[in-house]
Design an enzyme around this catalytic site. Structure first.
Site, PDB file in Angstrom:
ATOM      1  N   GLU A 240       0.862  -1.189   0.000  1.00  0.00           N
ATOM      2  CA  GLU A 240       0.000   0.000   0.000  1.00  0.00           C
ATOM      3  C   GLU A 240       0.887   1.223   0.000  1.00  0.00           C
ATOM      4  O   GLU A 240       1.922   1.262   0.690  1.00  0.00           O
ATOM      5  CB  GLU A 240      -0.889   0.012   1.243  1.00  0.00           C
ATOM      6  CG  GLU A 240      -1.737   1.291   1.329  1.00  0.00           C
ATOM      7  CD  GLU A 240      -2.911   1.190   2.288  1.00  0.00           C
ATOM      8  OE1 GLU A 240      -2.862   0.348   3.189  1.00  0.00           O
ATOM      9  OE2 GLU A 240      -3.876   1.966   2.116  1.00  0.00           O
TER      10      GLU A 240
ATOM     11  N   CYS B 268      -6.874   1.038   2.796  1.00  0.00           N
ATOM     12  CA  CYS B 268      -7.785   2.176   2.790  1.00  0.00           C
ATOM     13  C   CYS B 268      -7.576   3.050   1.561  1.00  0.00           C
ATOM     14  O   CYS B 268      -8.485   3.757   1.131  1.00  0.00           O
ATOM     15  CB  CYS B 268      -7.607   2.995   4.056  1.00  0.00           C
ATOM     16  SG  CYS B 268      -8.152   2.117   5.519  1.00  0.00           S
TER      17      CYS B 268
ATOM     18  N   ASN C  18     -12.553  -3.160   1.162  1.00  0.00           N
ATOM     19  CA  ASN C  18     -11.496  -3.242   2.174  1.00  0.00           C
ATOM     20  C   ASN C  18     -12.009  -2.706   3.496  1.00  0.00           C
ATOM     21  O   ASN C  18     -12.406  -1.538   3.566  1.00  0.00           O
ATOM     22  CB  ASN C  18     -10.276  -2.402   1.758  1.00  0.00           C
ATOM     23  CG  ASN C  18      -9.246  -2.322   2.870  1.00  0.00           C
ATOM     24  OD1 ASN C  18      -8.581  -3.294   3.170  1.00  0.00           O
ATOM     25  ND2 ASN C  18      -9.148  -1.159   3.513  1.00  0.00           N
ATOM     26  N   GLU C  19     -12.035  -3.562   4.490  1.00  0.00           N
ATOM     27  CA  GLU C  19     -12.376  -3.131   5.851  1.00  0.00           C
ATOM     28  C   GLU C  19     -13.630  -2.262   5.878  1.00  0.00           C
ATOM     29  O   GLU C  19     -13.716  -1.305   6.648  1.00  0.00           O
ATOM     30  CB  GLU C  19     -11.227  -2.339   6.480  1.00  0.00           C
ATOM     31  CG  GLU C  19     -10.002  -3.145   6.766  1.00  0.00           C
ATOM     32  CD  GLU C  19      -9.038  -2.451   7.719  1.00  0.00           C
ATOM     33  OE1 GLU C  19      -9.290  -1.305   8.119  1.00  0.00           O
ATOM     34  OE2 GLU C  19      -8.023  -3.085   8.069  1.00  0.00           O
TER      35      GLU C  19
END
Ligand code: AHR
Length: 673
Positions: free
Chosen positions: A53, A270, A397-398
């Site tokens: 990331e 994120c 994602n999350e």
């Protein structure tokens, strides 16, 4: 979740222990019996991978080899309050030269790259121009080539509106010098060229410094009165990983490759779903010629050029033999978006979803389609006519598992199932190992038949020891698990201690023991540049010219090098209850080797008798690698000899031998065939 114990209790080798019990058992000798002829259980051969990331300057200023900061004058105060288009650049006036910097946006090199620099030379002197010292520091090595390039056109010569004298000759080219200079201004390399004409044109030379410098700077000087429009001013080492153009920093790319990751998840995290509903990572903006890519504010509060984009990610995966696992947003933004912690989730308007889903389908065509398909042609034009072989795609994602999320996730999933049944969709179970989003995420996965789920947990070292049996109760017929982000956070979090690394090693043995369910696992985050680290701990820290792998990195590397595809039914026996001691035994079918891993998280050593049933007579070669340190608190400090590094020796063993497992250690025993 259904509870289907599929792994014998024999495998659960870690329980809580009182100090008294530990003392009483301290003399006990443990046993590890391995039946070399056992059929075993098929497990994922792809367990260990990496998650990349662009956080902590992992891409720009990190893995992406570009040396200049703010090369396209797109930095802005929306990213950091003291940033602007000239951040990182100095106006240089030599001799009695004079000039000024202006910002242009009327005639950009490409609509996706809206700003450029207008350099005005009022008095040429010995040259007026710009300088850039990179991301805090710009190291160059003597004798190595650096490609200095820029896009430019000539807006005018002389003074823009003319002066009292005759108008300047507009057909005259603008002479330009490109230099690498040391910090004290010595010229280390120099080249001259001339910019001419009104069309944006790319100019490029190779600069080869005659001396190394830890803190060099790049200088561009113009030598006539006039104007120069400049964009994409770049300095790129020729010595990139595998020599790729627009490639990756060799040392960092190599240290990741050295893990032998079986897959790579990217571009986040994120970062993928972004901090606003239309601020997600747009893969289409990250491919094609670099000057046409649309840079954007990174969710982590800085600038991402997208110079390292989807092509570079896929190319790197191919170069290191890792399966690509891109992640796209599920049509919602981060739950913390818009500066609203926990309250920021919003969904794309439903009428925008078909176009968004088409983008996802286009990604699959870009990766896997023939070179004459619309998007396959874009890949081919970048130099890769053969398909990349995309098989896995993360969606979300999350995310908070809300009705907004569910509706959009299902819309994407339905289309993918119908049009690309060959693609394995990886869903999400929220940010934690348990709780509302975890429960709701798993419920949705079961309801929709999602083939794989991404679980995340950043937890204490002890949590790993307490949860070694976590996956034993998972449904063997249900979705596979991808532990997409995990790390043991010790105190303080800035220290990547041996204790944390061993907790992760223990976790990895439990993933191996449950490798029929746990398909993939990746530590997070992967990279962090010193001085720009927003998150601790990370697996690999680095500076402009140095790489600092943590002990946790060594654990990943040992598991990456010693993976198997078959779990043998063997575990340490006689482990006193509660002792932090665990093991896994796998076979690697390709080599035939049997690999035993033992993790000792206690402050004392244990001895064990290791014996092989069904072993043929005679001795075998045993490679033993031990990772340990003086105590559990040690960490590898930047630039210092490592406090814990793997040490390997080779010996011959018979059908039974005694082995000591040192205090606070990971031992990997590889029995050669
Ligand atoms: O790994 C850092 C961040 O942790 C990731 O972006 C996110 O998915 C998680 O919260």
């Amino acid at each position: 979740m259904k509870t289907t114990p599929a792994v014998p209790l024999l495998f659960a080798a870690s329980f809580l222990l009182s100090a008294a019990a530990l003392a009483a058992d301290s003399a006990a000798t443990l046993r590890l019996q391995v039946d070399l002829a056992a059929k075993g259980k098929a497990i994922s051969p792809d367990l260990v991978g990496v998650f990349f990331e662009d956080l902590n300057y992992a891409a720009d200023g990190g893995l992406y080899a570009e040396l200049l900061q703010n090369r396209s004058f797109e930095y802005s105060a929306t990213e950091q309050s003291n940033w602007g288009p000239f951040f990182g650049w100095d106006l240089i006036k030599t001799g009695d030269g004079d000039g000024q910097l202006g910002l242009g946006d009327a005639r950009p090199v490409h609509v996706n790259n809206p700003h450029y620099l207008l350099l005005t030379v009022l008095t040429a002197g010995e040259g007026v121009g710009i300088a850039n010292a990179g991301f805090d520091q710009l190291p160059v090595e003597a004798g190595k080539g650096y490609e200095a390039s820029f896009w430019a056109y000539q807006p005018f010569m002389g003074l823009k509106w003319g002066g009292p004298g005759p108008r300047a000759d507009q057909s005259k080219p603008m002479p330009v010098t490109l230099q690498l200079q040391s910090k004290d201004g010595r010229v280390l390399a120099e080249s001259r060229l001339a910019v001419s004409g009104r069309a944006w044109t790319k100019y490029s030379v190779v600069l080869t410094p005659n001396q190394s410098a830890a803190e060099a700077r790049f200088v561009l000087l113009a030598h006539e009165q006039g104007g120069l429009a400049l964009d994409m001013v770049s300095l790129f080492p020729r010595d990139t990983f595998k020599g790729r153009a627009n490639g990756l920093r060799r040392d960092l790319a190599q240290v990741i490759a050295d893990i032998r990751p079986k897959f790579m998840r990217f571009p986040g995290g994120c970062l993928v779903h972004g901090s606003g509903v239309r601020a997600y990572y747009d893969w289409k903006a990250s491919v094609g010629p670099v000057e046409q890519r649309r840079a954007q504010r990174n969710l982590w509060g800085y600038h991402q050029t997208l110079g390292m984009g989807y092509f570079e990610f896929f190319q790197y995966c191919e170069d290191i033999g890792a399966k690509p696992l891109p992640v796209v947003t599920a049509g919602v933004c981060c739950q913390h978006a818009g500066d609203s912690p926990g309250r920021g989730q919003e969904g794309l308007p439903l009428e925008e979803m078909p176009a968004y889903i088409q983008d996802v389908l286009d990604l699959i065509e870009w990766a896997n389609g023939p070179a004459d398909s619309k998007w396959g042609a874009v890949r081919a034009a970048a130099g890769h006519p053969a398909p990349f072989g995309l098989k896995y795609l993360g969606v979300g994602n999350e995310d908070a598992i809300t009705p907004i999320f569910k509706e959009r996730f299902q819309m994407i999933l339905d289309v993918l199932k119908a049009k690309h049944p060959e693609i394995v969709v990886v869903g999400t179970s929220g940010p934690f190992h348990s709780g509302e989003d975890y429960d709701n995420g798993w419920a949705l996965v079961r309801e929709l038949g999602v083939p794989m789920v991404d679980e995340h947990y950043y937890v204490s070292p002890q949590w790993f020891w307490d949860n070694l049996a976590r996956y034993e109760s998972y449904d063997r017929k249900g979705a596979k698990v991808y532990v997409g982000e995990y790390a043991a956070h010790d105190q303080p979090k800035t220290r990547s201690t041996l204790r944390s690394a061993l907790a992760e090693a223990a976790g990895l043995t439990s993933f191996e023991r449950n490798g029929d369910v746990v398909q993939f696992a990746s530590y997070a985050p992967l990279l962090a540049r010193r001085g720009h680290t927003q998150w601790h701990p990370n697996m690999i820290y680095f500076a402009a010219n140095a790489v600092y792998p943590t002990i946790n990195y060594q654990v990943q590397r040992l598991f990456g090098h010693n993976s198997g595809d078959n779990l043998l039914p063997a575990a340490l026996e006689g482990v006193p209850a509660g002792v932090r001691l665990t093991s896994s035994v796998v076979r690697d079918s390709a080599s035939g080797d049997v690999i035993i891993k033992v993790v000792n998280g206690e402050d004392r050593s244990f001895s064990a008798t290791v014996s092989f049933a069904s072993a043929s007579a005679g001795e075998r070669r045993l490679m033993a690698t031990v990772l340990t340190g003086a105590n559990a608190d040690v960490a590898n400090e930047d630039g210092q000899p490592p406090a814990a590094a793997p040490v390997t020796d080779e010996s011959k063993v018979g059908a039974s031998f005694a082995r000591e497992f040192p205090a606070n250690s990971l031992t990997v025993l590889r029995l050669r065939q």
